[in-house]
Write an enzyme that holds these catalytic residues in place. Structure first.
Site, PDB file in Angstrom:
ATOM      1  N   ARG A   1      43.995 -16.917  53.752  1.00 23.44           N
ATOM      2  CA  ARG A   1      43.827 -15.657  54.491  1.00 23.44           C
ATOM      3  C   ARG A   1      44.142 -14.538  53.499  1.00 23.44           C
ATOM      4  NH1 ARG A   1      48.276 -14.933  58.451  1.00 23.44           N
ATOM      5  NH2 ARG A   1      46.952 -16.062  59.926  1.00 23.44           N
TER       6      ARG A   1
ATOM      7  N   ASP B   1      52.391 -18.107  56.787  1.00 25.20           N
ATOM      8  CA  ASP B   1      52.391 -16.661  56.520  1.00 25.20           C
ATOM      9  C   ASP B   1      53.098 -16.377  55.196  1.00 25.20           C
ATOM     10  OD1 ASP B   1      51.084 -15.981  58.821  1.00 25.20           O
ATOM     11  OD2 ASP B   1      52.802 -15.103  59.831  1.00 25.20           O
TER      12      ASP B   1
HETATM   13  P1  FDA Z   1      45.118  -0.364  56.335  1.00 24.92           P
HETATM   14  O1  FDA Z   1      46.620  -0.463  56.447  1.00 24.92           O
HETATM   15  O2  FDA Z   1      44.545   0.355  55.169  1.00 24.92           O
HETATM   16  O3  FDA Z   1      44.568   0.229  57.695  1.00 24.92           O
HETATM   17  C1  FDA Z   1      43.189   0.473  57.908  1.00 24.92           C
HETATM   18  C2  FDA Z   1      42.979   0.969  59.325  1.00 24.92           C
HETATM   19  O4  FDA Z   1      43.314  -0.070  60.245  1.00 24.92           O
HETATM   20  C3  FDA Z   1      43.892   2.127  59.742  1.00 24.92           C
HETATM   21  O5  FDA Z   1      43.345   3.354  59.354  1.00 24.92           O
HETATM   22  C4  FDA Z   1      43.953   1.946  61.244  1.00 24.92           C
HETATM   23  O6  FDA Z   1      42.770   2.412  61.848  1.00 24.92           O
HETATM   24  C5  FDA Z   1      43.985   0.451  61.396  1.00 24.92           C
HETATM   25  N1  FDA Z   1      45.371  -0.061  61.423  1.00 24.92           N
HETATM   26  C6  FDA Z   1      45.996  -0.761  60.434  1.00 24.92           C
HETATM   27  N2  FDA Z   1      47.250  -1.077  60.805  1.00 24.92           N
HETATM   28  C7  FDA Z   1      47.436  -0.559  62.039  1.00 24.92           C
HETATM   29  C8  FDA Z   1      48.518  -0.558  62.960  1.00 24.92           C
HETATM   30  N3  FDA Z   1      49.675  -1.136  62.672  1.00 24.92           N
HETATM   31  N4  FDA Z   1      48.349   0.068  64.140  1.00 24.92           N
HETATM   32  C9  FDA Z   1      47.179   0.664  64.457  1.00 24.92           C
HETATM   33  N5  FDA Z   1      46.108   0.697  63.623  1.00 24.92           N
HETATM   34  C10 FDA Z   1      46.224   0.093  62.437  1.00 24.92           C
HETATM   35  N6  FDA Z   1      50.887  -9.248  55.845  1.00 24.92           N
HETATM   36  C11 FDA Z   1      51.734  -9.982  55.072  1.00 24.92           C
HETATM   37  O7  FDA Z   1      52.381  -9.414  54.195  1.00 24.92           O
HETATM   38  N7  FDA Z   1      51.846 -11.331  55.263  1.00 24.92           N
HETATM   39  C12 FDA Z   1      51.119 -12.008  56.197  1.00 24.92           C
HETATM   40  O8  FDA Z   1      51.238 -13.230  56.318  1.00 24.92           O
HETATM   41  C13 FDA Z   1      50.217 -11.242  57.005  1.00 24.92           C
HETATM   42  N8  FDA Z   1      49.441 -11.844  57.964  1.00 24.92           N
HETATM   43  C14 FDA Z   1      48.464 -11.117  58.589  1.00 24.92           C
HETATM   44  C15 FDA Z   1      47.578 -11.753  59.468  1.00 24.92           C
HETATM   45  C16 FDA Z   1      46.508 -11.048  60.017  1.00 24.92           C
HETATM   46  C17 FDA Z   1      45.541 -11.761  60.910  1.00 24.92           C
HETATM   47  C18 FDA Z   1      46.349  -9.648  59.722  1.00 24.92           C
HETATM   48  C19 FDA Z   1      45.192  -8.865  60.280  1.00 24.92           C
HETATM   49  C20 FDA Z   1      47.253  -9.010  58.914  1.00 24.92           C
HETATM   50  C21 FDA Z   1      48.318  -9.720  58.357  1.00 24.92           C
HETATM   51  N9  FDA Z   1      49.261  -9.091  57.552  1.00 24.92           N
HETATM   52  C22 FDA Z   1      50.133  -9.860  56.813  1.00 24.92           C
HETATM   53  C23 FDA Z   1      49.368  -7.594  57.556  1.00 24.92           C
HETATM   54  C24 FDA Z   1      48.544  -6.949  56.451  1.00 24.92           C
HETATM   55  O9  FDA Z   1      49.117  -7.260  55.192  1.00 24.92           O
HETATM   56  C25 FDA Z   1      48.499  -5.422  56.604  1.00 24.92           C
HETATM   57  O10 FDA Z   1      49.794  -4.909  56.562  1.00 24.92           O
HETATM   58  C26 FDA Z   1      47.844  -4.940  57.884  1.00 24.92           C
HETATM   59  O11 FDA Z   1      46.754  -5.753  58.239  1.00 24.92           O
HETATM   60  C27 FDA Z   1      47.321  -3.489  57.709  1.00 24.92           C
HETATM   61  O12 FDA Z   1      46.378  -3.433  56.683  1.00 24.92           O
HETATM   62  P2  FDA Z   1      44.786  -3.212  56.920  1.00 24.92           P
HETATM   63  O13 FDA Z   1      44.063  -4.181  56.059  1.00 24.92           O
HETATM   64  O14 FDA Z   1      44.480  -3.307  58.338  1.00 24.92           O
HETATM   65  O15 FDA Z   1      44.448  -1.810  56.284  1.00 24.92           O
END
Ligand code: FDA
Length: 275
Positions: free
Chosen positions: A153, A101
């Site tokens: 990732r 990560d």
């Molecule tokens: P965005 O934040 O723009 O959200 C888009 C939509 O997704 C929202 O409108 C909502 O519908 C939904 N959503 C997003 N977050 C939500 C929440 N917490 N609760 C409910 N709904 C939510 N980061 C990092 O810095 N280091 C890492 O190693 C990882 N590893 C990692 C693994 C995996 C498998 C995932 C999916 C994510 C990570 N992350 C991470 C976290 C990532 O950086 C990010 O903070 C979150 O995925 C939220 O970003 P989105 O891309 O979902 O989009």
């Protein structure tokens, strides 16, 4: 309303962490995002995820580990995870793969260097890394890591970063996500596109269709407890769908970052605290 930065700040406050981890209703609420405090609960969550046609990854929660003792304890926990995968047959279908990560930008280069060393010096090809599209450096890092070639990732990034190193505006983070996603998908290496954002998911599917990239050449990834509906839909449509399953006692900073990502989650907490 608490801002994203304020919640991320609170995620680092030891005093609040002590209080929250002892407060029983708070522990109940965290179950929306955290599979449990021990490995048995993570195994049970993964069985349910596998039954929905998704794959899963274990994440033993702990970060900013600074001492040799803590590091050894983490290594032992992951050896335990590998043994449980072997015993139970869960998640073993694709072979064991370890992904490192990514934490805050002060650790980006050190994390990349460790990933490169594991591959170059120890020949470990089943080790991958995470890149965050909010960092200016990420397209260069992706180019560089694709030369190894490393499995990446791609996510947006969850930490509070200054404008010197990261795009402050969401639209720029999203544009960079699409740009790096396109680099990854055309690399011929199997990568993970980690997002719950329907716009990012549609952009990935559209690009793959346009370029004739097959559904099994990459996978989508989402976090435990978030957008289960979308997880099921993508798995049903034939895309690889991996769910990241966090467990362990050190759930507090991870939980606070999930609150920071979506203000509606704070209402979820408030409502459930008084139930
Ligand atoms: P965005 O934040 O723009 O959200 C888009 C939509 O997704 C929202 O409108 C909502 O519908 C939904 N959503 C997003 N977050 C939500 C929440 N917490 N609760 C409910 N709904 C939510 N980061 C990092 O810095 N280091 C890492 O190693 C990882 N590893 C990692 C693994 C995996 C498998 C995932 C999916 C994510 C990570 N992350 C991470 C976290 C990532 O950086 C990010 O903070 C979150 O995925 C939220 O970003 P989105 O891309 O979902 O989009």
């Amino acid at each position: 309303m608490l801002t994203r930065s304020a919640l991320i700040y609170l995620s680092r406050q030891e005093g609040l962490k002590e209080f929250a981890t002892r407060f029983a209703p708070f522990q109940r609420i965290t179950r929306r995002f955290i599979a449990g405090e021990n490995i048995d609960e993570a195994v049970a969550a993964i069985r349910e995820i596998n039954s929905r046609g998704c794959t899963a990854s274990f994440d033993h929660l702990n970060e900013s580990v600074g001492s040799t003792g803590e590091t050894e304890a983490e290594v032992n926990e992951y050896l335990n995870v590998l043994a449980r995968i072997d015993e139970s047959g869960i998640a073993a279908r694709c072979g064991n793969f370890v992904r490192i990560d990514m934490e805050g930008s002060n650790l980006t280069q050190a994390t990349i260097d460790i990933c490169k060393r594991l591959r170059a010096e120890f020949g470990l090809n089943n080790v991958g890394i995470v890149l965050q599209s909010y960092l200016y450096r990420t397209a260069d890092d992706a180019r560089n890591l694709l030369n190894i070639p490393a499995r990446i990732r791609l996510c947006k990034g969850a930490y509070d970063e200054p404008p010197e190193v990261a795009y402050p505006e969401k639209k720029d983070v999203d544009n960079n996500f699409v740009r790096v996603m396109q680099m990854l998908l055309t690399s011929g290496v199997y990568h993970g596109i980690a997002t719950h954002d329907p716009k990012m998911i549609d952009a990935t599917i559209d690009f793959a269709n346009r370029e004739g990239i097959s559904k099994d050449a990459f996978e989508f990834q989402m976090l435990f407890g978030i957008r289960r509906d979308l997880q099921n839909q993508l798995a049903g449509d034939g895309y690889g769908m991996r769910v990241y399953v966090p467990y362990g006692k050190s759930w507090y900073p991870y939980f606070m970052r999930r609150l920071a990502e979506r203000p509606a989650n704070i209402w979820f907490v408030m409502k459930n605290l008084w139930k």
